[in-house]
Design a protein around this motif. Structure first.
Motif, PDB file in Angstrom:
ATOM      1  N   ASP A  95       0.860  -1.294   0.106  1.00  0.00           N
ATOM      2  CA  ASP A  95       0.036  -0.033   0.044  1.00  0.00           C
ATOM      3  C   ASP A  95       1.008   1.363  -0.017  1.00  0.00           C
ATOM      4  O   ASP A  95       0.340   2.367  -0.267  1.00  0.00           O
ATOM      5  CB  ASP A  95      -0.839   0.153   1.190  1.00  0.00           C
ATOM      6  CG  ASP A  95      -1.635  -1.146   1.256  1.00  0.00           C
ATOM      7  OD1 ASP A  95      -2.796  -1.419   0.719  1.00  0.00           O
ATOM      8  OD2 ASP A  95      -1.555  -1.964   2.231  1.00  0.00           O
TER       9      ASP A  95
ATOM     10  N   HIS B  46       2.604  12.042   0.232  1.00  0.00           N
ATOM     11  CA  HIS B  46       1.552  11.824   0.903  1.00  0.00           C
ATOM     12  C   HIS B  46       2.112  12.353   2.406  1.00  0.00           C
ATOM     13  O   HIS B  46       1.195  12.737   3.119  1.00  0.00           O
ATOM     14  CB  HIS B  46       0.830  10.635   1.034  1.00  0.00           C
ATOM     15  CG  HIS B  46       0.257  10.189  -0.397  1.00  0.00           C
ATOM     16  ND1 HIS B  46       1.058   9.462  -1.373  1.00  0.00           N
ATOM     17  CD2 HIS B  46      -0.845  10.509  -0.888  1.00  0.00           C
ATOM     18  CE1 HIS B  46       0.402   9.322  -2.294  1.00  0.00           C
ATOM     19  NE2 HIS B  46      -1.038  10.012  -2.230  1.00  0.00           N
TER      20      HIS B  46
ATOM     21  N   THR C 151       3.035   6.813  -7.514  1.00  0.00           N
ATOM     22  CA  THR C 151       1.528   7.188  -7.975  1.00  0.00           C
ATOM     23  C   THR C 151       0.897   6.299  -9.051  1.00  0.00           C
ATOM     24  O   THR C 151      -0.503   6.037  -8.898  1.00  0.00           O
ATOM     25  CB  THR C 151       1.788   8.498  -8.754  1.00  0.00           C
ATOM     26  OG1 THR C 151       2.554   9.414  -7.692  1.00  0.00           O
ATOM     27  CG2 THR C 151       0.354   9.341  -9.028  1.00  0.00           C
ATOM     28  N   THR C 152       1.653   5.674  -9.887  1.00  0.00           N
ATOM     29  CA  THR C 152       1.024   5.044 -11.057  1.00  0.00           C
ATOM     30  C   THR C 152       0.341   3.462 -10.411  1.00  0.00           C
ATOM     31  O   THR C 152      -0.591   3.172 -10.817  1.00  0.00           O
ATOM     32  CB  THR C 152       2.032   4.557 -12.103  1.00  0.00           C
ATOM     33  OG1 THR C 152       2.304   5.630 -12.909  1.00  0.00           O
ATOM     34  CG2 THR C 152       1.389   3.482 -13.119  1.00  0.00           C
ATOM     35  N   LEU C 153       1.263   3.048  -9.495  1.00  0.00           N
ATOM     36  CA  LEU C 153       0.801   1.765  -8.665  1.00  0.00           C
ATOM     37  C   LEU C 153      -0.219   2.109  -7.609  1.00  0.00           C
ATOM     38  O   LEU C 153      -0.548   1.233  -6.740  1.00  0.00           O
ATOM     39  CB  LEU C 153       1.940   1.063  -8.128  1.00  0.00           C
ATOM     40  CG  LEU C 153       3.140   0.737  -9.078  1.00  0.00           C
ATOM     41  CD1 LEU C 153       4.063   0.049  -8.587  1.00  0.00           C
ATOM     42  CD2 LEU C 153       2.290  -0.374  -9.928  1.00  0.00           C
ATOM     43  N   LYS C 154      -0.563   3.369  -7.590  1.00  0.00           N
ATOM     44  CA  LYS C 154      -1.649   3.602  -6.408  1.00  0.00           C
ATOM     45  C   LYS C 154      -1.121   3.367  -5.022  1.00  0.00           C
ATOM     46  O   LYS C 154      -1.889   2.953  -4.279  1.00  0.00           O
ATOM     47  CB  LYS C 154      -2.989   3.227  -6.683  1.00  0.00           C
ATOM     48  CG  LYS C 154      -3.343   3.497  -8.008  1.00  0.00           C
ATOM     49  CD  LYS C 154      -4.680   2.898  -8.309  1.00  0.00           C
ATOM     50  CE  LYS C 154      -5.245   3.544  -9.678  1.00  0.00           C
ATOM     51  NZ  LYS C 154      -6.694   2.904  -9.910  1.00  0.00           N
ATOM     52  N   LEU C 155       0.224   3.779  -4.621  1.00  0.00           N
ATOM     53  CA  LEU C 155       0.843   3.712  -3.674  1.00  0.00           C
ATOM     54  C   LEU C 155       0.858   5.056  -2.557  1.00  0.00           C
ATOM     55  O   LEU C 155       1.146   5.994  -3.311  1.00  0.00           O
ATOM     56  CB  LEU C 155       2.150   2.954  -3.500  1.00  0.00           C
ATOM     57  CG  LEU C 155       2.214   1.697  -4.280  1.00  0.00           C
ATOM     58  CD1 LEU C 155       3.795   1.031  -4.394  1.00  0.00           C
ATOM     59  CD2 LEU C 155       1.510   0.474  -3.758  1.00  0.00           C
TER      60      LEU C 155
END
Length: 224
Positions: A126, A182, A156-160
């Motif tokens: 995550d 973040h 960001t591409t992997l939504k982490l």
């Protein structure tokens, strides 16, 4: 005072890492349980040795302690180094179980390399933590800045989630914020604190806390 890197390898080799992990989990819940239960936006990160992630034996005890203090799984991030589970199916299984329970899984000391970048998308994660060694290069080494921006873009591409470690200057913070990192942690916000001082910091009772709010806009991330 002994640094962790001076005794943790021996603890893992001897099996002493198991009681150490159990003690850390018990202490984290005892110290932070009430604050976590009172503020669902607050989280704590627990660092785990590779052997513990591979075995997964810590999970039942962690669930029991969290239940005792009414702490939600999403408030407990589980961190390990990339090498701890990059190629171990048992470790991946543990992290999948932990995520299914609601925990956040994070990798730290991330090795910025092509093979690592290619493998990252296959891991049950995550969050990704950018090591202090790379954060230190911001504003001083253009090649390092390029690597950092590439990793942020990949995450960001992997939504982490992205967490930057070792932030010490406002220049570093501004750079990271410009790339929509973040969370950030480091001496810019506060030194490592005993629990009593952290509670004061968290409640905004110190000048350091007010300054941290001014530069960051919200509470930074704290790892355990």
């Amino acid at each position: 005072m002994a640094r962790p890197d001076s005794f943790l390898p021996l603890a893992q080799e001897s099996g002493l890492i198991r009681p150490i992990t159990d003690q850390i989990i018990e202490r984290v819940m005892r110290d932070m349980g009430a604050m976590l239960a009172a503020d669902r936006s607050l989280h704590i990160a627990i660092n785990l040795a590779a052997s513990e992630v591979c075995s997964g034996r810590f999970l039942p005890g962690l669930q029991q302690h969290m239940k005792s203090f009414n702490v939600l799984p999403g408030q407990v991030w589980l961190e390990t180094t990339e090498g701890g589970y990059m190629h171990h199916q048992s470790a991946k299984l543990t992290l999948r179980k932990a995520r299914a329970l609601g925990h956040i899984a994070a990798v730290e000391d991330f090795d910025i390399g092509s093979s690592s970048l290619q493998s990252m998308g296959q891991l049950p994660l995550d969050a990704l933590k950018i090591d202090k060694a790379f954060v230190n290069g911001i504003g001083m080494d253009g090649s390092v800045e390029s690597l950092v921006s590439d990793v942020i873009e990949m995450a960001t591409t992997l939504k982490l989630f992205v967490v930057a470690e070792g932030v010490e200057t406002r220049e570093q913070l501004d750079y990271l914020r410009a790339y929509n990192v973040h969370f950030a942690q480091g001496d810019l916000f506060a030194k490592a604190l005993p629990i009593e001082a952290f509670e004061q910091y968290y409640r905004g009772e110190t000048e350091d806390c007010r300054e941290a709010r001014d530069v960051f806009g919200l509470f930074p991330s704290f790892g355990g």
